[in-house]
Design an enzyme around this catalytic site. Sequence first.
Site, PDB file in Angstrom:
ATOM      1  CE  LYS A  32      -1.987  -1.812   2.981  1.00 43.59           C
ATOM      2  NZ  LYS A  32      -2.733  -1.248   2.383  1.00 43.59           N
TER       3      LYS A  32
ATOM      4  CD  GLN B 150      -1.615   2.773   3.390  1.00 44.14           C
ATOM      5  OE1 GLN B 150      -1.719   1.794   2.566  1.00 44.14           O
ATOM      6  NE2 GLN B 150      -1.926   2.534   4.744  1.00 44.14           N
TER       7      GLN B 150
ATOM      8  CG  ASP C 121      -7.687  -0.702   0.290  1.00 46.31           C
ATOM      9  OD1 ASP C 121      -7.647  -1.546   1.197  1.00 46.31           O
ATOM     10  OD2 ASP C 121      -7.341   0.515   0.089  1.00 46.31           O
TER      11      ASP C 121
END
Length: 303
Positions: free
Chosen positions: A63, A107, A130
């Site tokens: 990412k 994460q 997200d």
Amino acid sequence: MTDEVRTFAPMAVLIDGNALAAEIRAEVQAEVAQLRSEMGIVPGLNLLLVGEDPASAVYVRNKGKDCEKVGITSTIMRLPAGASEQEVLDVVQAWNADPAVHGILVQLPLPKHIDEHRVINAISPLKDVDGFHPQSAGKVMIGLDGFIPCTPFGVLEMLRRYNIETSGKHAVVVGRSNIVGKPLSILLAQKRKPGNTTVTICHTGTPNIAEYTRMADILISAVGSHGVITKDHVKPGAVVIDVGINRITLPDGTHKLVGDVLFDEVEPLAQAITPVPGGVGPMTRAMLLRNTLKAALIAGGKQ
Ligand code: GUN
């Protein structure tokens, strides 16, 4: 001479996630450059990795690399697996308050002693790239503009960019996770394009999944188990989107990434199908960049 009867199946359209993701990255890169020149804003994404899970470490690193490619600044912070929940919350709060940080990604999964919901709740909804915060989920639910979780967003983009008609069709989503199945089902049912579909959600409580999936014009599997979708689950002419990413061990001991779908036997039946790897995965990564750009535009008062 034998009388050989052959039936030639037409080739399914292969939905190329790598190519689409490259297209989206190029678009984001151009918009990032414009934002920088017009407003002096450089989008910034901060990523937090707690613990040493090797797969998560790879995801986070990738990412970060994606960000670099398009001119987004990324910062990865790593905390040990033993970090306390309060330490994680402190990092999130510091990033919430930092105007150079436009997007925050923690994460998942987090170590078991940390409450994921509490951490996600602590992320500013304006930086929730997200799309996991309850406010983002609520906006998706009622059709307001907000951060759409990256995988559902990527699937919608695939359908849109391949001009796959969804209106009036029947979509069957297998899997009801908060990250994929639930938001994607809601988005597909909404009166938007792509959307306006009749949606069925199948899950572990569904007694005979094939009974439903065989009715699907658009079949989406987001289970995370290789082989849950076989040729017996698919109606001829269906569009098949495989969200699963599973690592299997081959007889020779090597490993391979595969989806939920038995690709080789389903592909001849399908109108269009996504491969694994190279399907939904790259799209998820590309949509994170789009969401980070959106967060920077919000911070700049442009959205
Ligand atoms: N773990 C697996 N997928 C994801 C994702 O999309 N976002 C975060 N934050 N964690 C994940």
